[in-house]
Each structure stands twice: as C-alpha cells, then as structure tokens.
Design a protein around this motif. Structure first.
Motif, mmCIF file in Angstrom:
data_model
loop_
_atom_site.group_PDB
_atom_site.id
_atom_site.type_symbol
_atom_site.label_atom_id
_atom_site.label_comp_id
_atom_site.label_asym_id
_atom_site.label_seq_id
_atom_site.Cartn_x
_atom_site.Cartn_y
_atom_site.Cartn_z
ATOM 1 N N SER A 79 0.836 -1.290 -0.075
ATOM 2 C CA SER A 79 0.013 0.116 0.008
ATOM 3 C C SER A 79 0.745 1.294 -0.038
ATOM 4 N N ILE A 80 2.091 0.796 0.210
ATOM 5 C CA ILE A 80 3.003 2.209 0.098
ATOM 6 C C ILE A 80 3.944 2.136 -1.106
ATOM 7 N N GLU A 92 7.761 3.622 9.424
ATOM 8 C CA GLU A 92 6.416 3.480 10.060
ATOM 9 C C GLU A 92 5.889 2.164 9.468
ATOM 10 N N TYR A 93 5.845 2.272 8.174
ATOM 11 C CA TYR A 93 5.348 0.848 7.567
ATOM 12 C C TYR A 93 6.063 -0.574 7.777
ATOM 13 N N LEU A 94 7.245 -0.606 7.970
ATOM 14 C CA LEU A 94 8.257 -1.525 8.356
ATOM 15 C C LEU A 94 8.002 -1.798 9.918
ATOM 16 N N LEU A 98 7.175 -5.474 11.140
ATOM 17 C CA LEU A 98 8.370 -6.035 12.016
ATOM 18 C C LEU A 98 8.478 -4.888 13.044
ATOM 19 N N PRO A 99 7.787 -4.994 14.186
ATOM 20 C CA PRO A 99 7.831 -3.830 15.125
ATOM 21 C C PRO A 99 9.309 -3.681 15.883
ATOM 22 N N ILE A 111 14.434 -0.747 3.341
ATOM 23 C CA ILE A 111 13.310 -0.704 3.380
ATOM 24 C C ILE A 111 12.735 -0.491 2.239
ATOM 25 N N LYS A 112 13.103 0.409 1.273
ATOM 26 C CA LYS A 112 12.688 0.615 -0.293
ATOM 27 C C LYS A 112 12.770 -0.533 -0.771
#
Length: 142
Positions: A79-80, A92-94, A98-99, A111-112
């Motif tokens: 969604s990003i 934030e997405y990651l 994966l908190p 992340i990209k």
C-alpha cells in the motif's frame, strides 16, 4: 522458492536462477520481459533465502518479513510506494510489519528495496515465500 530468486548488485530488480554454466549462472528477470542472460562470478549475487533483517535481538529471515507484508496487504501489492514515500513513512510501514526492527542498522534504502522486491514478487505471481521444508511442516501440522 526464494532459494532460486536472486539479487544481483548493480542490476535493478530480481532474477530467477535458470541454469548453471562454467563460471556463470543463467538467470531470467522476474518481470514481464523474462529476459535471460549470464551472470558471472565477479558479480555479487545473493539468493533471497540468504538475506535477513536486523531486529533488536536477532536477525529475521527475509521470508518471514515478506510473509508479514503479505499478511498485512492480504496478498496484494504494498500500500506504500517506495519511490514516493518519505523516510518516516517507510519506517512506520516496516514497524507495522516488523515492530522490533533495528532502527540503527536497517536503512531507508533497505526498506525501499524490501517493498520493491515484495511488489515484484507479488506482481509476477510468486506468493510462497517460506522455504519448502517449512511449508511441508505446516501442512503436516494441519
């Protein structure tokens, strides 16, 4: 499945291992083109099965992270948009997926790449990320 999906440094996208030759691998791009070419030993080639992401306490295999994204997105594209999102949005997405990822050692570029790889895999019908041994164990447990 991820054992045969490769990342080649200096080349965008992902590649599927087709065959091995002397001092080279024959790979095919994982996209609509399906272009085949040789990848030589002097190029840095890594299987997605050998990649892990840093967390605060250990390393998590890439297939676990991809499975978590697949669950979050219900097997659809992410969604990003990794190209348009800000570094904060990507983090934030990651964090949703994966908190406990290590905010010091996991860079925005990582992340990209993760989101872009996920989108490539999903758009080309590759949705099974777990190693074959684990898939069989889960099927046996059910």
């Amino acid at each position: 499945m991820l054992k045969t999906i490769l990342s080649i440094s200096g080349k965008p996208g992902l590649y599927k291992l087709i065959s091995q030759g002397k001092n080279m691998l024959i790979v095919e791009s994982v996209n609509a083109e399906k272009k085949r070419f040789p990848a030589y030993g002097n190029e840095k080639i890594i299987s997605l099965a050998d990649i892990a992401m840093y967390t605060d306490d250990a390393e998590v295999p890439l297939y676990d992270v991809l499975e978590a994204i697949k669950e979050k997105e219900k097997s659809a594209q992410a969604s990003i948009d990794p190209k348009k999102a800000t570094p904060e949005q990507l983090r934030e997405y990651l964090a949703e997926v994966l908190p406990n990822f290590d905010r010091e050692r996991v860079y925005v570029a990582d992340i990209k790449k993760l989101v872009a790889w996920y989108n490539i895999l999903i758009s080309n019908g590759i949705t099974e990320f777990k190693p074959e041994g684990e898939v069989k164990k889960e099927a046996a447990a059910e």
